[in-house]
Design a protein around this motif. Structure first.
Motif, short mmCIF file in Angstrom:
data_model
loop_
_atom_site.label_atom_id
_atom_site.label_comp_id
_atom_site.label_asym_id
_atom_site.label_seq_id
_atom_site.Cartn_x
_atom_site.Cartn_y
_atom_site.Cartn_z
N SER A 7 0.76 -1.46 -0.04
CA SER A 7 -0.11 0.00 0.10
C SER A 7 0.82 1.16 -0.15
CB SER A 7 -0.84 0.11 1.11
OG SER A 7 -1.76 1.14 1.05
N GLU A 8 0.62 2.14 -1.03
CA GLU A 8 1.45 3.06 -0.98
C GLU A 8 1.32 4.21 -0.04
OE1 GLU A 8 2.37 6.74 -4.57
OE2 GLU A 8 0.68 5.34 -4.55
N TRP A 9 -0.01 4.55 0.46
CA TRP A 9 -0.12 5.68 1.36
C TRP A 9 0.37 5.63 2.80
CZ3 TRP A 9 -1.41 9.69 -0.95
CH2 TRP A 9 -2.11 9.71 -2.26
N PRO A 10 0.40 4.48 3.47
CA PRO A 10 1.13 4.22 4.56
C PRO A 10 2.57 4.57 4.45
CG PRO A 10 -0.39 2.63 4.51
CD PRO A 10 -0.26 3.17 3.22
N PHE A 11 3.11 3.98 3.57
CA PHE A 11 4.75 4.11 3.12
C PHE A 11 5.02 5.54 2.94
CE2 PHE A 11 7.91 4.79 -0.23
CZ PHE A 11 8.91 4.00 0.47
N LEU A 12 4.11 6.34 2.45
CA LEU A 12 4.38 7.82 2.01
C LEU A 12 4.29 8.59 3.29
CD1 LEU A 12 2.52 8.53 -1.45
CD2 LEU A 12 5.18 8.25 -1.04
N ILE A 13 3.33 8.18 4.02
CA ILE A 13 3.01 8.80 5.54
C ILE A 13 4.24 8.62 6.12
CG2 ILE A 13 1.88 8.92 7.67
CD1 ILE A 13 -0.77 8.03 6.03
N ILE A 14 5.04 7.37 6.34
CA ILE A 14 6.19 7.33 7.11
C ILE A 14 7.44 7.96 6.45
CG2 ILE A 14 7.57 5.56 8.08
CD1 ILE A 14 5.06 3.55 7.84
N THR A 15 7.40 7.64 5.38
CA THR A 15 8.89 8.20 4.68
C THR A 15 8.85 9.72 4.47
OG1 THR A 15 7.97 7.60 2.50
CG2 THR A 15 9.36 5.97 3.63
N ASP A 59 13.50 -0.51 9.30
CA ASP A 59 13.63 -0.70 7.90
C ASP A 59 13.33 0.59 6.74
OD1 ASP A 59 14.74 -3.17 8.18
OD2 ASP A 59 12.74 -4.20 8.04
N LEU A 60 12.40 1.10 7.02
CA LEU A 60 12.21 2.30 6.24
C LEU A 60 13.14 3.57 6.39
CD1 LEU A 60 8.13 2.43 6.53
CD2 LEU A 60 9.68 1.78 4.60
N MET A 61 13.82 3.61 7.52
CA MET A 61 14.88 4.59 7.79
C MET A 61 15.87 4.32 6.97
SD MET A 61 16.26 5.97 11.50
CE MET A 61 14.58 6.54 12.15
N ILE A 62 16.42 2.71 6.81
CA ILE A 62 17.61 2.54 6.04
C ILE A 62 17.08 2.67 4.59
CG2 ILE A 62 18.69 0.35 5.33
CD1 ILE A 62 18.42 -0.80 8.20
N ALA A 63 15.88 2.24 4.29
CA ALA A 63 15.59 2.55 2.93
C ALA A 63 15.61 3.92 2.40
CB ALA A 63 14.00 2.08 2.36
N LYS A 64 15.56 4.89 3.41
CA LYS A 64 15.28 6.36 3.00
C LYS A 64 17.11 6.74 2.93
CE LYS A 64 14.03 10.70 2.92
NZ LYS A 64 13.15 11.31 2.16
N ILE A 65 17.96 6.25 3.47
CA ILE A 65 19.28 6.82 3.75
C ILE A 65 19.94 6.01 2.64
CG2 ILE A 65 21.35 6.28 5.22
CD1 ILE A 65 19.81 6.13 7.71
N THR A 66 19.54 4.98 2.32
CA THR A 66 20.33 4.26 1.14
C THR A 66 19.79 4.33 -0.32
OG1 THR A 66 19.05 2.10 1.42
CG2 THR A 66 21.20 2.27 2.62
N SER A 67 18.43 5.19 -0.39
CA SER A 67 18.01 5.37 -1.53
C SER A 67 18.94 5.94 -2.56
CB SER A 67 16.54 6.05 -1.34
OG SER A 67 16.74 7.57 -0.99
N ASP A 68 18.52 6.18 -3.82
CA ASP A 68 19.01 6.51 -4.99
C ASP A 68 19.14 8.17 -4.87
OD1 ASP A 68 19.62 4.17 -6.15
OD2 ASP A 68 17.83 4.31 -7.40
N GLU A 69 18.39 8.76 -4.09
CA GLU A 69 18.36 10.23 -3.81
C GLU A 69 18.80 10.38 -2.53
OE1 GLU A 69 14.43 11.72 -4.06
OE2 GLU A 69 14.23 10.95 -5.99
N PRO A 70 20.14 10.90 -2.45
CA PRO A 70 21.10 11.13 -1.12
C PRO A 70 20.07 12.11 -0.42
CG PRO A 70 21.73 12.47 -3.09
CD PRO A 70 20.83 11.50 -3.57
N LEU A 71 20.46 12.19 1.14
CA LEU A 71 19.72 13.15 1.73
C LEU A 71 19.96 14.66 1.55
CD1 LEU A 71 20.51 11.29 5.39
CD2 LEU A 71 18.36 11.08 3.92
#
Length: 411
Positions: free
Chosen positions: A149-157, A184-196
């Motif tokens: 589900s896209e919406w809970p993911f977007l709310i968190i990230t 896990d979602l924090m790791i996904a945010k840090i390691t995504s193709d778009e840098p912080l």
């Protein structure tokens, strides 16, 4: 005499019987929601009341779900218009509608209510979530149950991870499964193709404080995995995830600088490495080089690499940092790291991370270089072991020199 019935509500001029007692009325409401879902704001309060009423109805399930979904779609379409629409939806829907819908067994109801929450939230309303943490936790649970589900993911990230105040308030109240999901979602945010971004860094510095302090306080819970008693696998997994997050955070230059001076972090990592190394030698358990055979899908699988990641974190914390290089020496960490240079099924890439850590410990540090050279001379580190980690000892006159045979790595 029968008790008087409550007066009917009005939805854009249409009389709505209350309470609703038959399927025909429910079907009429469903059609009405479909007709009205792109119209005026005056219907919002009545719509929310009806959606909450649907929870109490005892009718054929599919008809109820259809009306429920249409009502939420109506609110979602209204909320997507502008800030005025969102404010009205928020006033009527928060917190009861979200508490009722985010943990609903129907995934479409979870998705639609998540969409309304995502659309309506802003900086000020995030503060209201801090006072209603059950809603934030329900979002974590919703993503856990419906990862597609896209919406809970977007709310968190896109929202939660940009609010360190909310994360710090929520984290102690999460159970271990919920913590793992958030980490896990924090790791996904840090390691995504778009840098912080520059705006992300101050926020993630606050997250780094939370993660590091929690790890320092709780990391020894992992030692329960070496016990003969059945361990709390979920608690151990949550601790393992804290280490994973720290490893990924120290790849970022700004976060690395903060964590290199975090009180007690380096000492605790070395201490934990020493304890599990000894535990793995004394008995056959999850920390032994040969591993510990357990049921498929249990903690032994997710614990793979734990020792490697401890050594990786030590190496990162010592990257171009003389104080930390010296501290590892003072804590007798260098012989400990070298003693872990073994092939291990339960710790993939262990040798590579040992090489990496030793390189960072010896870079521009003659004292640490001399220590390793003397270990080889005294038989505490043989030449083949040093060669394995990318070094060789050369004697020039009375002086022993540790020479690198590889390029200097980056964290």
């Amino acid at each position: 005499m029968a008790a008087p019935r409550p007066p009917p509500a009005r939805l854009s001029g249409v009389m709505v019987p209350a309470p609703i007692q038959d399927l025909e009325a429910l079907r009429a409401l469903t059609a009405l929601f479909k007709e009205q879902r792109n119209r005026n704001l005056d219907t919002i309060g009545v719509a929310v009341d009806l959606i909450l009423l649907f929870r109490e109805l005892r009718v054929e399930q599919e008809s109820l779900l259809t009306a429920f979904r249409c009502g939420l779609q109506f609110l979602g379409n209204i909320a997507s218009r502008n800030e005025d629409s969102q404010s009205i939806v928020w006033v009527h829907a928060f917190p009861e509608l979200f508490l009722s819908c985010l943990n609903h067994p129907d995934k479409k109801i979870v998705a639609y209510s998540s969409m309304i929450l995502f659309t309506s939230l802003n900086h000020e309303r995030m503060k209201e979530l801090e006072e209603n943490l059950n809603i934030a936790i329900d979002v974590i649970d919703a993503y856990q149950k419906h990862p597609e589900s896209e919406w809970p993911f977007l709310i968190i990230t896109d929202l939660f991870l940009k609010s360190p105040e909310l994360v710090q308030a929520m984290f102690p109240k999460l159970n271990n499964q919920e913590r793992v999901t958030l980490l896990d979602l924090m790791i996904a945010k840090i390691t995504s193709d778009e840098p912080l971004t520059k705006d992300d860094i101050p926020v993630f510095l606050r997250h780094a404080e939370l993660i590091a302090s929690t790890f320092v306080d709780q990391c020894k819970t992992v030692l329960k995995l070496a016990s003969e008693e059945p361990p709390d696998d979920e608690e151990a997994l949550a601790t393992i995830r804290l280490l994973d997050v720290l490893c990924e955070m120290t790849v970022n230059t700004e976060l690395l600088g903060y964590l290199q001076v975090f009180p007690g972090l380096l000492e605790r990592v070395i201490d934990l490495l020493r304890v599990i190394h000894v535990a793995g030698k004394e008995t056959t358990n999850i920390f032994s080089n040969c591993g510990c055979v357990r049921a498929e899908g249990d903690i032994s699988n997710v614990a793979n690499g734990f020792k490697s990641h401890l050594i990786r974190l030590i190496g990162n914390l010592c990257y171009k940092n003389k104080d930390n290089q010296d501290k590892v020496n003072e804590l007798d960490g260098i012989p400990l790291i070298l003693d872990n240079c073994n092939i291990s099924d339960s710790n993939p890439f262990l040798t590579q991370w040992v090489i990496y850590a030793i390189r960072n410990l010896t870079e521009d540090n003659s004292q640490n270089q001399d220590l390793i050279a003397k270990m080889e001379e005294q038989g505490l580190a043989d030449a083949s072991l040093l060669k394995k980690v990318g070094f060789e000892v050369e004697k020039k006159g009375e002086k022993l020199i540790l020479k690198s045979t590889r390029d200097t790595p980056k964290p």
